[in-house]
Design an enzyme around this catalytic site. Sequence first.
Site, PDB file in Angstrom:
ATOM      1  N   GLU A   1      -6.470   4.593   7.799  1.00  0.00           N
ATOM      2  CA  GLU A   1      -6.228   5.625   7.481  1.00  0.00           C
ATOM      3  C   GLU A   1      -8.076   6.350   7.439  1.00  0.00           C
ATOM      4  O   GLU A   1      -8.561   7.589   6.839  1.00  0.00           O
ATOM      5  CB  GLU A   1      -5.136   6.406   6.703  1.00  0.00           C
TER       6      GLU A   1
ATOM      7  N   ASN B   1       0.727  -1.510  -0.114  1.00  0.00           N
ATOM      8  CA  ASN B   1      -0.147  -0.047   0.181  1.00  0.00           C
ATOM      9  C   ASN B   1       1.248   1.478  -0.137  1.00  0.00           C
ATOM     10  O   ASN B   1       1.196   2.160   0.790  1.00  0.00           O
ATOM     11  CB  ASN B   1      -0.756   0.025   1.591  1.00  0.00           C
ATOM     12  N   TRP B   2       0.662   1.813  -1.140  1.00  0.00           N
ATOM     13  CA  TRP B   2       1.421   2.866  -1.270  1.00  0.00           C
ATOM     14  C   TRP B   2       1.448   3.992  -0.676  1.00  0.00           C
ATOM     15  O   TRP B   2       2.687   5.643   0.052  1.00  0.00           O
ATOM     16  CB  TRP B   2       2.040   3.436  -2.904  1.00  0.00           C
ATOM     17  N   LYS B   3       0.118   4.893  -0.097  1.00  0.00           N
ATOM     18  CA  LYS B   3      -0.485   5.432   0.139  1.00  0.00           C
ATOM     19  C   LYS B   3      -0.041   6.335  -0.394  1.00  0.00           C
ATOM     20  O   LYS B   3       0.015   6.161  -1.730  1.00  0.00           O
ATOM     21  CB  LYS B   3      -0.286   5.481   1.717  1.00  0.00           C
TER      22      LYS B   3
ATOM     23  N   GLY C   1       2.762   2.089  10.958  1.00  0.00           N
ATOM     24  CA  GLY C   1       3.175   2.964  10.413  1.00  0.00           C
ATOM     25  C   GLY C   1       4.320   3.575  11.961  1.00  0.00           C
ATOM     26  O   GLY C   1       4.883   4.421  11.904  1.00  0.00           O
TER      27      GLY C   1
ATOM     28  N   SER D   1       3.715  -2.751  10.469  1.00  0.00           N
ATOM     29  CA  SER D   1       4.838  -2.464  10.340  1.00  0.00           C
ATOM     30  C   SER D   1       6.040  -3.582  10.228  1.00  0.00           C
ATOM     31  O   SER D   1       6.365  -4.715  11.344  1.00  0.00           O
ATOM     32  CB  SER D   1       5.681  -2.101  11.755  1.00  0.00           C
TER      33      SER D   1
ATOM     34  N   GLU E   1      -5.393  -5.268  10.704  1.00  0.00           N
ATOM     35  CA  GLU E   1      -4.140  -4.288  10.363  1.00  0.00           C
ATOM     36  C   GLU E   1      -5.134  -3.592  11.909  1.00  0.00           C
ATOM     37  O   GLU E   1      -5.395  -3.087  12.065  1.00  0.00           O
ATOM     38  CB  GLU E   1      -4.519  -3.715   9.768  1.00  0.00           C
TER      39      GLU E   1
ATOM     40  N   HIS F   1      -9.776   0.760   4.664  1.00  0.00           N
ATOM     41  CA  HIS F   1      -8.315   0.686   5.702  1.00  0.00           C
ATOM     42  C   HIS F   1      -8.221   1.817   6.903  1.00  0.00           C
ATOM     43  O   HIS F   1      -9.307   2.901   6.924  1.00  0.00           O
ATOM     44  CB  HIS F   1      -6.934   2.008   4.425  1.00  0.00           C
TER      45      HIS F   1
HETATM   46  C1  PEP Z   1      -0.814   0.051   6.091  1.00  0.00           C
HETATM   47  O1  PEP Z   1      -1.009   0.895   6.154  1.00  0.00           O
HETATM   48  O2  PEP Z   1      -1.798  -0.975   5.611  1.00  0.00           O
HETATM   49  C2  PEP Z   1       0.867  -0.573   7.173  1.00  0.00           C
HETATM   50  C3  PEP Z   1       0.600  -1.808   7.112  1.00  0.00           C
HETATM   51  O3  PEP Z   1       2.020   0.423   6.939  1.00  0.00           O
HETATM   52  P1  PEP Z   1       2.599  -0.318   7.615  1.00  0.00           P
HETATM   53  O4  PEP Z   1       3.588  -0.997   7.401  1.00  0.00           O
HETATM   54  O5  PEP Z   1       4.122   1.048   7.365  1.00  0.00           O
HETATM   55  O6  PEP Z   1       3.118   0.021   9.372  1.00  0.00           O
END
Ligand code: PEP
Length: 259
Positions: free
Chosen positions: A100, A10-12, A176, A216, A170, A98
Amino acid sequence: MARKTVIAGNWKMNKTAAEGKALVEALKGLVADVCPARAEIIVCPPFTTLGAVAEAIAGSNIKLGAQNVHWEKSGAFTGEISADMLKEAGVEYVIIGHSERRQYFGETDATVNQRLKAALNAGLKPIVCIGETLEERESGNTEKVLAAQLSGGLAGLDAEVVAGLILAYEPVWAIGTGKTATPEMAEETHRFIRSFVAGEFGQAAADAITIQYGGSMKPENAAALCAQADIDGGLIGGAALKADSFAALVKNAIAAGQA
Ligand code: PEP
């Protein structure tokens, strides 16, 4: 039952078209030996980067995903995108709900459900995100929160459709932050999610559904997480932004998931 390992990046809101193209050009060579029968590798760039990435990955074993989809086909929905527009851009997968989106853009289980149905109707493969906040975990409400997200998000779907879904568990406190759930802690929650799916949609759907871990995940911890029986891959943020770290993560995850 053997399930495929599915790793999605997921490049966001990162990577211009030129940057995205460069990333996948490098990634292609690094993961060329990964057999698509064993694992799916997906990248989910921002909308304006989809075209360049679609062109660059054509004929490779890397698949294209998007980060959101609206439930209507067209109309006055400023800033949104339809399933048909994504399909036209070469998109096969789409992330829905997600944390976010839930935190900053008012996404709810009801809108997740609407987006999910629109994606399925258009033939897109959804990656549905669920997860608890730190406060919810610390107050002992993790399972209650996940059950509500699953009931609301998957409402009205048939068992055969649920069997083909990808869920991404998640924990919000691990996204993050560098704080990963321990493999045992993640597995315990994945087991709960699979048993909840079994209760609502039957054992066959629960056995077939893909449940990714996200939060992470890095090359260093991917093997321990993906070696767990109910963890079928990962949804990756930060570590997906560099070709070498994403490729290393993919390989470690696949080796552990199929050991
Ligand atoms: C995500 O945003 O879905 C995610 C898992 O981010 P990160 O790997 O940076 O924690």
